[in-house]
Write an enzyme that holds these catalytic residues in place. Structure first.
Site, short mmCIF file in Angstrom:
data_model
loop_
_atom_site.label_atom_id
_atom_site.label_comp_id
_atom_site.label_asym_id
_atom_site.label_seq_id
_atom_site.Cartn_x
_atom_site.Cartn_y
_atom_site.Cartn_z
N THR A 1 44.52 39.52 40.42
CA THR A 1 44.34 38.09 40.22
C THR A 1 45.68 37.36 40.23
O THR A 1 46.72 37.95 39.90
CB THR A 1 43.64 37.83 38.87
N TYR B 1 43.08 38.48 29.14
CA TYR B 1 42.64 38.76 30.51
C TYR B 1 43.83 38.98 31.43
O TYR B 1 43.86 39.93 32.22
CB TYR B 1 41.78 37.61 31.02
#
Length: 371
Positions: free
Chosen positions: A136, A179
């Site tokens: 990501t 995250y």
């Protein structure tokens, strides 16, 4: 638990492909592409995300002779190892995907994203099976050091070079939120297993991917969420001021990139690539909403809330390295992709009926056209 017959051979020239998180948005699109190309595909998924059962049913209906579904958790070492034992390549999408969820349950986020990835890597180590990992842009942090200027509907970098090209893989890593830490740690483990153990791995640091089979929510998959809400006549919540910018990439282009990485895996082993729509597909939330209003032919009710933790005001991928090394074509223009997604969501027979079942208003005809 397996949902279909034992894994078939990939066919002439085919391979046995394992896709973790294969019932999810990108995983399902990749599974569909590879099964259609003649490969045997194992979809490994815990089916924890609401709605992904429909993606799996869609895959099974289209590719029953080439598809095996294994309902399993990425943390289940024995079940995962059994699938790895018959795989020629692994695409790893299984993850906890929301920053907001990671702030509520950081231990589970860690166990799935980092622990699950390490469990998978250990299963791969004995056989040297190639792995392509879905990372990501959050590995680059909040990017608060980038000077930005505000237009009437978008943030733009003050640096002309950054505005022209976007953020490259040379950008220092800076993990924010649980995250960001769990995905960033997994990103680094995947790269290090190439260095330390000779496993051919590659990492794709994705920006915002959108397209068919996406079950968009406020926490993840915002382009699809905006379209689903607009078609149903529901208000949309915006966190921040709506001027934040992302480079959006149609899932068909993401699938092309993942397949290209597989075909070149020995040459690119141990490397990471930024994967997004690039500067030509950089848009703010306001700009996407304005275009959706044009498509549906009516205004969208917007509600604004505070910024969320870890939200970048500006992130656009520098795609030059991925395009050059992986041989990628120019991505689909964002207006065309959004219009195509809107058209598919407006047709209940294609699957959005369940997503729109709570709508008070009927889905209107689409007014706009793609570029």
């Amino acid at each position: 638990m397996s949902r279909s017959r034992p894994l078939p051979p990939g066919g002439p020239g085919g391979r046995n492909v394992l896709i973790t998180g294969g019932a999810g948005f990108i995983g399902a699109n990749l599974a569909d592409h590879l099964a259609a190309a003649g490969h045997g595909v194992t979809v490994y998924d815990a089916l924890m995300r609401p709605g992904v059962e429909a993606n799996l049913a869609w895959l099974e209906a289209r590719h029953r002779d080439r598809l095996t579904a294994v309902i399993g958790d990425i943390r289940d070492a024995d079940r995962l190892a059994a699938c790895v034992a018959r795989a020629d390549v692994v695409f790893h999408f299984a993850a906890q995907v929301a920053v907001t969820t990671s702030l509520v349950t950081p231990l589970e986020d860690f166990a799935i994203n980092l622990g699950g990835t390490l469990t998978l890597l250990e299963a791969l180590r004995a056989r040297r099976v190639p792995l392509i990992f879905a990372s990501t842009n959050k590995v680059y942090g909040n990017l608060t050091d980038l000077p930005l200027t505000a237009t009437n509907d978008a943030y733009l970098p003050a640096d002309p070079a950054l505005r022209r090209w976007g953020i490259s893989e040379a950008r220092p890593l800076d993990f924010h939120t649980p995250y960001g830490c769990s995905k960033g740690g997994a990103d680094q483990y995947v790269l290090d297993y190439a260095r330390s153990f000779g496993i051919p791995t590659a990492v794709m640091r994705m920006s915002c991917i959108y397209g068919p089979r996406q079950i968009g929510t406020e926490d993840q998959g915002w382009v699809a969420h905006f379209l689903i809400s607009a078609l149903a006549g529901r208000p949309i919540s915006i966190f921040g001021d709506g001027m934040q910018v992302r480079d959006i990439l149609h899932v068909s282009d993401a699938v092309t990139a993942y397949v290209a990485a597989w075909t070149r895996i020995e040459a690119i082993a141990g490397q990471a690539f930024n994967l997004g729509g690039g500067p030509d597909n950089a848009v703010s939330l306001h700009q996407v909403l304005a275009y959706i209003e044009r498509l549906v032919g009516r205004p969208i009710d917007r509600h604004f809330s505070d910024w969320r933790a870890g939200d970048q005001r500006y992130y656009v991928s520098d795609t030059r390295r991925a395009a050059s090394i992986l041989g990628l074509p120019a991505p689909m223009p964002w207006r065309r992709g959004v219009a195509e997604l809107a058209a598919s969501l407006a047709q209940p027979q294609l699957g959005p009926g369940a997503l729109l079942s709570g709508a008070e208003n009927p889905v209107p005809p689409l007014m706009g056209a793609a570029e």
